[in-house]
Scaffold this motif. Structure first.
Motif, mmCIF file in Angstrom:
data_model
loop_
_atom_site.group_PDB
_atom_site.id
_atom_site.type_symbol
_atom_site.label_atom_id
_atom_site.label_comp_id
_atom_site.label_asym_id
_atom_site.label_seq_id
_atom_site.Cartn_x
_atom_site.Cartn_y
_atom_site.Cartn_z
ATOM 1 N N TRP A 168 0.811 -1.220 0.000
ATOM 2 C CA TRP A 168 0.000 0.000 0.000
ATOM 3 C C TRP A 168 0.844 1.268 0.000
ATOM 4 C CZ3 TRP A 168 -4.782 -0.622 3.772
ATOM 5 C CH2 TRP A 168 -5.729 -1.464 3.155
ATOM 6 N N GLY B 277 2.195 -4.953 5.596
ATOM 7 C CA GLY B 277 1.180 -5.991 5.491
ATOM 8 C C GLY B 277 1.697 -7.365 5.823
ATOM 9 N N SER C 167 2.605 -10.244 -0.496
ATOM 10 C CA SER C 167 2.543 -8.822 -0.846
ATOM 11 C C SER C 167 1.660 -8.596 -2.065
ATOM 12 C CB SER C 167 3.945 -8.284 -1.097
ATOM 13 O OG SER C 167 4.561 -8.963 -2.194
ATOM 14 N N ASP D 35 -1.136 -9.647 -2.573
ATOM 15 C CA ASP D 35 -2.541 -9.505 -2.164
ATOM 16 C C ASP D 35 -2.926 -8.061 -1.875
ATOM 17 O OD1 ASP D 35 -2.605 -12.213 -2.384
ATOM 18 O OD2 ASP D 35 -3.087 -12.638 -0.287
ATOM 19 N N TYR D 36 -1.922 -7.133 -1.885
ATOM 20 C CA TYR D 36 -2.167 -5.727 -1.542
ATOM 21 C C TYR D 36 -1.883 -4.849 -2.761
ATOM 22 C CZ TYR D 36 -1.781 -7.467 3.268
ATOM 23 O OH TYR D 36 -1.938 -8.160 4.440
ATOM 24 N N GLY E 214 -7.430 1.461 -1.269
ATOM 25 C CA GLY E 214 -6.504 0.404 -0.952
ATOM 26 C C GLY E 214 -7.226 -0.931 -1.047
ATOM 27 N N ILE F 21 -7.292 -5.173 -0.657
ATOM 28 C CA ILE F 21 -6.768 -6.468 -0.224
ATOM 29 C C ILE F 21 -7.594 -7.517 -0.944
ATOM 30 C CG2 ILE F 21 -6.306 -8.029 1.685
ATOM 31 C CD1 ILE F 21 -6.365 -5.658 3.582
ATOM 32 N N ARG G 5 -5.273 -11.194 6.621
ATOM 33 C CA ARG G 5 -4.345 -10.216 6.072
ATOM 34 C C ARG G 5 -4.477 -8.952 6.915
ATOM 35 N NH1 ARG G 5 -3.947 -14.407 3.943
ATOM 36 N NH2 ARG G 5 -3.721 -14.906 1.713
ATOM 37 N N SER H 51 -2.898 -4.927 7.486
ATOM 38 C CA SER H 51 -2.078 -3.813 7.013
ATOM 39 C C SER H 51 -2.136 -2.710 8.059
ATOM 40 C CB SER H 51 -2.600 -3.300 5.668
ATOM 41 O OG SER H 51 -1.704 -2.352 5.121
#
Length: 878
Positions: free
Chosen positions: A685, A695, A699, A701-702, A709, A711, A719, A721
């Motif tokens: 992010w 996170g 990574s 997944d972001y 933002g 996910i 998850r 963040s």
């Protein structure tokens, strides 16, 4: 909402093929089964018709001309043979000089159980008979019968005035697909004077009952009672229609010594229901005569229309023109839903729609035709019913009454009372008061909603919620004390809203409460053994009432702020706010610590020191010292305020304070981090305000897409963040949306506070549950103890995939004890003034500083989940 699956039903006349037998009854004797061209008894004619493979027509020509009486089985229990053949027409109106009802079937014997006429075949028509004094049923359509027509008969009287009653039901209807009556006046059945129900439909479906008089004389003006219900639909009877949207289809069901029209299920031995479902009752007069007047001394002795045990998913009335029934003039309720001895849970009398009816007035909706009890009564386990668009006025008790649990513990719950006119004529302007409360919720009535109604001119309070078992009811968006135009005062003679007698957890919100004789909203313990508390009064417009806008009784008038609470005072006597200063743009004051403060324009010109909140301006939360301030206002007159604590207790209004000057009284809160996600990032992010988002999990997944933002899980699990702002006390606020809601199991989204190096945190979790109730709760996570729920959770409205919502978490403490609070609301709607969940915690590892963030959780049953986050802020608590 009740479901209707009523198909159009066409009743065809029997086929007239070349082999149809025509047989004529020529004698009133009943001494043989003989039927010759010169001498044929009715007994013989039926026997001959049954033997005809091509159908039969039975006519009458009994000399001399004129009405005739056949003494059936005189001297013994010798009933007529049943009609077993199909396509048989029995038409007694053919009797020369006999008129429309040309032949009377009479049982001169007493003590036997003979039925007047039994139909076992299909497509049978019976017309022109009067049937009197039988010990069984007048006409019995058995379970083998189908698609028959019973029209133009009199049952229980010969002359239409004198009772010569049937000992059991006037008509017993089984089989299915029958028409009883018709739209031509010649098709009207008169069913009256009997010792049981007039017409009973039992375990029978797809019947139509139209154009009949039941419990009245032949002219439709006077009572000729059946001893029990006029029309009863019982057992597993589906898709029957009683009445219709035209005057010709209307049944006049009045004068009965029981209920007018009743839908009544039965309990099986295994505790399940044989339920009348998907039946339609429309356009009938239930309690009035054919001209819309009350017969002397009243209409039906029971309710006009009743849905009894196990009646489910039926419609009484409807949205079409002419669909509404007129249930007025009865010696009991107009319309009653009564689950009495039905099952527990949600099976008593549930899922029905009561729409567009008149209860307590004449058919024009202008003149009173009082029911002696309530207009509409939901009783003893009635649940999840919709009562909408009815005119309920002129009744001798309450307009709409919800009360009690049934014998198996089912509460009166989940009912929707919407868009009704209560206490006014159909024009929404003329007063036609119910003598007691407009809407009365009491005893074990829980989780009901009263929404969007006009409730005015009633003899007591507009809405009354009473007793300790009446809980969690919602009263919102109503006009209470005003006509439907929203401006003409038609005050209720008591309080606008009365909350009393130990009731807890109710919400009175976004109503206009004006012109009532006593307080706008009164909370009165009435000496109850338990506190009358937790009753939230929020964002209403309250003005021009005879006493205080909000009055916490038992002592009328403004209570003294004393810093204490008392179970003997409504809403525990919570102290009202003190406004210290007001300008044209902002208001500052004190209130009970942590309470939600709502600020209103005070009603002008009344001279009240603690007056009424005429228009909502803004809400704010008092801090731990009780201080609060709200800006961005446009204050044109005096202001007043209420406080609501975490339990939902709302105070009286504060003293009115006029504005002075235009200065801004409130300092802006410190913002630690604010992220609108207007950048584009993959595999994370990125950074904002000097902090970098960190996170867990893959990574990939972001990401940040320039607007939010994201996910998007590649596998199930958690998850997280976070950003390390290092703050102890913080308010976290963000918009979010699930990319999809789960089709099985559940997924959860969290806001986090005090995230420390050990991975410990406080979190506010919302959960989307497939096939269940979505909810919100506070969690605590520690490396030693895992994730634990803290305090009580709360249900929330169902989340939709792709819909945006706001989530707000507040974490505030002194290093020893922390208070965690949270709320959730749909984007584009008003932020709730209070908190949905609140908890206190003393876990040592979570009493220091930490970061903030978000968390997404899914399990293997739900599959990988996705969420988008926007407008994330972390700031000092207000």
């Amino acid at each position: 909402m009740a479901v209707q699956l009523l198909a159009a039903v066409v009743f065809a006349a029997p086929a007239r093929a070349a082999d149809v037998l025509t047989v004529t009854v020529t004698t009133a004797d009943d001494d043989s089964t003989s039927c010759t061209p010169t001498s044929c008894t009715l007994r013989g004619a039926i026997t001959a018709a049954n033997a005809s493979a091509g159908g039969a027509v039975i006519t009458f020509n009994i000399a001399p001309s004129g009405p005739k009486t056949i003494a059936v089985g005189a001297g013994g229990n010798n009933p007529l043979p049943p009609i077993t053949g199909s396509d048989v027409v029995l038409d007694a109106s053919t009797q020369p000089g006999g008129g429309a009802v040309g032949v009377r079937l009479d049982d001169p014997d007493t003590g036997d159980r003979e039925n007047g006429l039994v139909v076992q075949g299909q497509r049978v028509t019976v017309r022109g008979l009067s049937i009197t004094r039988f010990g069984g049923f007048g006409i019995w359509l058995t379970s083998t019968s189908r698609d028959s027509v019973i029209a133009g008969n009199r049952i229980g009287t010969a002359d239409g005035v004198t009772p010569l009653g049937i000992t059991d039901d006037g008509m017993r209807v089984q089989g299915g697909g029958h028409r009883i009556g018709g739209t031509d006046p010649a098709d009207r059945n008169l069913v009256a004077g009997g010792a049981n129900d007039g017409i009973q439909i039992t375990n029978s479906s797809d019947n139509v009952v139209v154009g009949n008089y039941v419990g009245m004389t032949a002219d439709g003006l006077s009572r000729l009672p059946n001893s029990d219900s006029g029309i009863q639909i019982t057992g597993a009877s589906l898709r029957n229609r009683v009445g219709g949207t035209t005057a010709a289809e209307r049944n006049v069901v009045s004068g009965n010594n029981g209920i007018g029209i009743q839908l009544l299920g039965t309990m099986r031995t295994d505790g399940t229901c044989a339920s009348p479902e998907q039946n339609l009752v429309q356009g009938n007069y239930a309690g009035l005569d054919v001209n819309g007047r009350k017969p002397s001394p009243y209409g039906n002795q029971g309710a006009g229309i009743e849905l009894g045990v196990c009646a489910r998913n039926n419609t009484i009335g409807g949205s079409s023109a002419g669909a509404g029934n007129v249930a007025s003039g009865n010696h009991d309720d107009g319309i009653q839903l009564d689950g009495r001895d039905g099952p527990g849970g949600t099976g008593a009398v549930c899922g029905n729609s009561i729409e567009g009816n008149i209860a307590g007035l004449d058919p024009t909706g202008s003149a009173a035709r009082s029911n002696i009890d309530d207009g509409i009564d939901l009783d003893r386990g009635a649940c999840n019913n919709t009562v909408t668009r009815n005119v309920v006025a002129g009744n001798s008790s309450d307009g709409i009454d919800l009360h009690e649990r049934n014998a198996n513990g089912a509460k009166t719950s989940g009912n929707q009372i919407t868009a009704n006119t209560v206490g006014l004529a159909a024009d929404g302007l003329t007063s036609q008061p119910n003598q007691q409360h407009g809407v009365h919720i009491r005893f074990a009535s829980t989780d009901n909603t009263v929404d969007g109604n006009t409730i005015a001119a009633n003899g007591m309070s507009g809405v009354a919620i009473e007793t300790s078992l009446a809980m969690r009811n919602v009263v919102r968006n109503n006009l209470i004390g005003l006509a439907r135009d929203g401006s003409t005062q038609r005050g209720n003679r008591g309080h606008g809203v009365l909350v009393a007698g130990g009731t807890v957890g109710n919400t009175i919100a976004t109503n206009i409460v004006a012109g009532n004789s006593l307080a706008g909203v009164a909370v009165d313990p009435q000496g109850a053994a338990t506190a009358t508390d937790g009753n939230r009064i929020s964002r209403n417009e309250i003005r021009n009432n005879g006493r205080l806008g909000i009055d916490l009784l038992p002592v009328a008038g403004v209570n003294v702020n004393d810093g204490a609470t008392s179970a003997t005072v409504g809403n525990l006597g919570l102290d009202f706010p003190v406004i210290q200063a007001a300008t044209e743009t902002s208001v500052r004051g004190t209130a009970p610590a942590g309470s939600a403060v709502e600020v209103f324009l005070a009603q002008p010109g009344t001279g009240e020191t603690n007056g009424e909140g005429a228009a909502f301006l803004a809400s704010v939360t008092a801090d731990d010292s009780g201080a609060w301030c709200v800006g961005g206002l446009s204050v044109t007159g005096g202001v007043t305020a209420t406080a609501t604590d975490d339990r939902g207790n709302t105070s009286e209004f504060s003293a009115n304070v006029p504005p002075a000057g235009t200065d801004l009284l409130c300092a802006a809160p410190t913002v630690f981090v604010s992220d609108t996600f207007s950048r584009s990032v993959t595999n994370g992010w990125g950074s904002i305000d000097g902090f970098t988002w960190s996170g867990t999990g893959p990574s990939a997944d972001y990401s940040v897409n320039g607007a939010a933002g994201v996910i998007q899980q590649s596998t199930t699990g958690a998850r997280i963040s976070t950003v390390p702002i290092g703050q102890q006390n913080v308010t976290v606020r963000t918009r979010f949306r699930f990319t999809a809601v789960p089709s099985s199991s559940w997924i959860g989204f969290y806001e986090l506070g005090r995230v420390n190096g050990s991975g410990d945190w406080y979190g506010l979790r919302v959960r989307s549950v497939a096939g269940g109730t979505d909810d919100v709760e506070i969690n605590r996570s520690t490396s030693a103890g895992g994730i634990v729920k803290v305090g009580a959770g709360a249900a929330v409205p169902e989340f939709s995939g792709g819909g945006w919502y706001w989530l707000q978490l507040e974490v505030r403490g002194d290093g020893t004890t922390t208070t965690v609070r949270g709320k959730v609301w749909r984007d584009g709607t008003t932020e709730p003034a209070g908190w949905a969940v609140t908890a206190s915690d003393t876990t040592p590892s979570l009493q220091g500083q930490g970061g903030v963030g978000v968390r997404l959780l899914s399990n293997s049953a739900a599959g990988p989940a996705g969420v988008e986050v926007d407008d994330f802020t972390a700031s000092a608590p207000g």
